[in-house]
Enzyme design. Structure first.
Site, PDB file in Angstrom:
ATOM      1  N   HIS A 143       3.460   3.525  -8.520  1.00  0.00           N
ATOM      2  CA  HIS A 143       3.226   1.583  -9.299  1.00  0.00           C
ATOM      3  C   HIS A 143       4.029   1.062  -9.694  1.00  0.00           C
ATOM      4  CE1 HIS A 143      -1.051   1.936  -7.820  1.00  0.00           C
ATOM      5  NE2 HIS A 143      -1.341   3.130  -8.727  1.00  0.00           N
ATOM      6  N   LEU A 198      10.890 -20.999  -4.006  1.00  0.00           N
ATOM      7  CA  LEU A 198       9.995 -19.723  -2.898  1.00  0.00           C
ATOM      8  C   LEU A 198       8.833 -19.837  -4.168  1.00  0.00           C
ATOM      9  CD1 LEU A 198       9.503 -16.839  -1.653  1.00  0.00           C
ATOM     10  CD2 LEU A 198      10.415 -16.151  -3.598  1.00  0.00           C
ATOM     11  N   ASP A 203       0.922  -1.219   0.078  1.00  0.00           N
ATOM     12  CA  ASP A 203       0.191  -0.113  -0.259  1.00  0.00           C
ATOM     13  C   ASP A 203       0.936   1.034   0.261  1.00  0.00           C
ATOM     14  OD1 ASP A 203      -2.539   1.366   0.135  1.00  0.00           O
ATOM     15  OD2 ASP A 203      -2.522   1.336   1.986  1.00  0.00           O
TER      16      ASP A 203
HETATM   17  C1  FPP Z   1      -2.144   0.449  -3.227  1.00  0.00           C
HETATM   18  O1  FPP Z   1      -1.174   1.593  -3.441  1.00  0.00           O
HETATM   19  C2  FPP Z   1      -1.541  -0.539  -4.028  1.00  0.00           C
HETATM   20  C3  FPP Z   1      -1.731  -1.094  -5.734  1.00  0.00           C
HETATM   21  C4  FPP Z   1      -3.580  -1.263  -5.341  1.00  0.00           C
HETATM   22  C5  FPP Z   1      -1.537  -2.052  -6.353  1.00  0.00           C
HETATM   23  C6  FPP Z   1      -0.813  -2.904  -6.106  1.00  0.00           C
HETATM   24  C7  FPP Z   1       0.427  -2.396  -7.196  1.00  0.00           C
HETATM   25  C8  FPP Z   1       1.747  -2.464  -7.533  1.00  0.00           C
HETATM   26  C9  FPP Z   1       2.777  -2.453  -6.132  1.00  0.00           C
HETATM   27  C10 FPP Z   1       2.373  -2.810  -8.567  1.00  0.00           C
HETATM   28  C11 FPP Z   1       2.156  -3.473  -9.797  1.00  0.00           C
HETATM   29  C12 FPP Z   1       2.407  -4.787  -9.870  1.00  0.00           C
HETATM   30  C13 FPP Z   1       2.332  -6.382 -10.055  1.00  0.00           C
HETATM   31  C14 FPP Z   1       2.248  -7.434 -10.375  1.00  0.00           C
HETATM   32  C15 FPP Z   1       0.864  -5.645 -11.479  1.00  0.00           C
HETATM   33  P1  FPP Z   1      -2.063   2.501  -3.582  1.00  0.00           P
HETATM   34  O2  FPP Z   1      -2.033   2.532  -5.605  1.00  0.00           O
HETATM   35  O3  FPP Z   1      -3.878   2.379  -2.711  1.00  0.00           O
HETATM   36  O4  FPP Z   1      -1.924   3.842  -2.809  1.00  0.00           O
HETATM   37  P2  FPP Z   1      -2.591   5.028  -2.031  1.00  0.00           P
HETATM   38  O5  FPP Z   1      -3.337   4.594  -1.081  1.00  0.00           O
HETATM   39  O6  FPP Z   1      -1.866   5.756  -1.291  1.00  0.00           O
HETATM   40  O7  FPP Z   1      -3.334   5.676  -3.064  1.00  0.00           O
END
Ligand code: FPP
Length: 260
Positions: free
Chosen positions: A44, A138, A27
């Site tokens: 991202h 893993l 997150d």
């Molecule tokens: C949360 O941050 C993250 C996500 C919803 C996506 C997680 C994705 C990645 C780490 C990259 C993609 C990886 C793959 C394998 C597809 P948020 O966007 O909710 O952050 P915020 O809460 O600060 O807005």
């Protein structure tokens, strides 16, 4: 009960204090980007780099299963541009990293509903799983279009269908049988769940599986996560006493687990 991967259901933690299975709610990508004046996509993108570092570190530390929450079934509510970006990043991650993952003995599994995904993504997921299916260093489980309540409802529906067809006596439905119908069938329950960015909730991630997990919430945003952060979380985990409903500490759940 032994499942299709030959693991005893419920037996998870390792004696060396390294959690056998770590789940991560990645997150804070958006906040990381906003704090730097970057578009969310950049957060991202950096999140993918953090994922790469974390997979390497987990393997080096002796973690056997790593489950990462990449796209929840609720993430479709995000603006279409961001949804498209996350799909694109998954595709790139698999295309660019599959050879290295395979070379490092990583088995890739993707959990979640595939029905809503584009055929090209579905095919990539199948390719990644088939190529790496015999690797043993893993297991990287990518939760993509995943929602734990939907997963549990799906398991219940499948059991009900089998019972209605006369293939299953409802009296035989127990915790192990439910677990065997979840996407995670064959993987041990997570010992440690980490969430970054300071939020302290599960957000529909591994609800059934994390019944006895330890939770560690770290203040840093996901793009800043690295091997040192993983070691820090594991060190906090090591300091916890896991009792599984007993009064005494255990390194793994007793086999007939009924405690609270
Ligand atoms: C949360 O941050 C993250 C996500 C919803 C996506 C997680 C994705 C990645 C780490 C990259 C993609 C990886 C793959 C394998 C597809 P948020 O966007 O909710 O952050 P915020 O809460 O600060 O807005």
């Amino acid at each position: 009960m032994r499942n299709d991967l030959g693991l005893s259901a419920g037996v998870t933690a390792q004696d060396d204090g390294v959690p056998r299975h770590v789940g991560i709610i990645m997150d804070g990508n958006g906040r990381w980007a906003a704090a730097r004046g970057f578009p969310r996509l950049e957060g991202h993108r950096r999140g993918v780099k953090a994922l790469r570092r974390t997979v390497r570190a987990a393997g080096e530390l002796g973690v056997k299963y790593l489950t990462v929450y990449s796209f929840s079934s609720e993430n479709w509510r995000r603006p279409p541009r961001e949804v498209a970006d996350l799909m694109m990043l998954l595709k790139r991650f698999i295309r660019n990293d599959l050879a290295e993952l395979h070379g490092n003995g990583v088995r890739v599994r993707i959990i979640g509903s595939r029905d809503e995904l584009m055929p090209d993504i579905r095919n990539l997921l199948i390719e990644a799983e088939e190529l790496t299916r015999d690797n043993t260093n893993l297991t990287l489980i990518v939760a993509f279009n995943y929602g734990s309540r939907q997963e549990i409802a799906m398991a219940a529906r499948r059991l009900a269908e089998d019972a209605a067809a006369g293939l299953l006596d409802p009296k035989l439905i127990d915790e192990n049988l439910v677990a065997s119908r979840l996407y995670t069938a064959g993987a041990p329950d997570p010992d440690l769940i980490i969430r970054t960015s300071g939020e302290e909730r599960l957000s529909n991630f591994l609800l059934w599986q994390s019944a006895y997990a330890e939770f560690v919430f770290l203040p840093l945003h996901w793009p800043d996560f690295d091997g040192a952060a993983l070691e820090q979380a594991i060190s906090i985990y090591r300091g916890r006493q896991r009792r599984f409903g007993d009064v005494a500490a255990h390194s793994a759940p007793p086999s007939a687990m009924t405690g609270s």
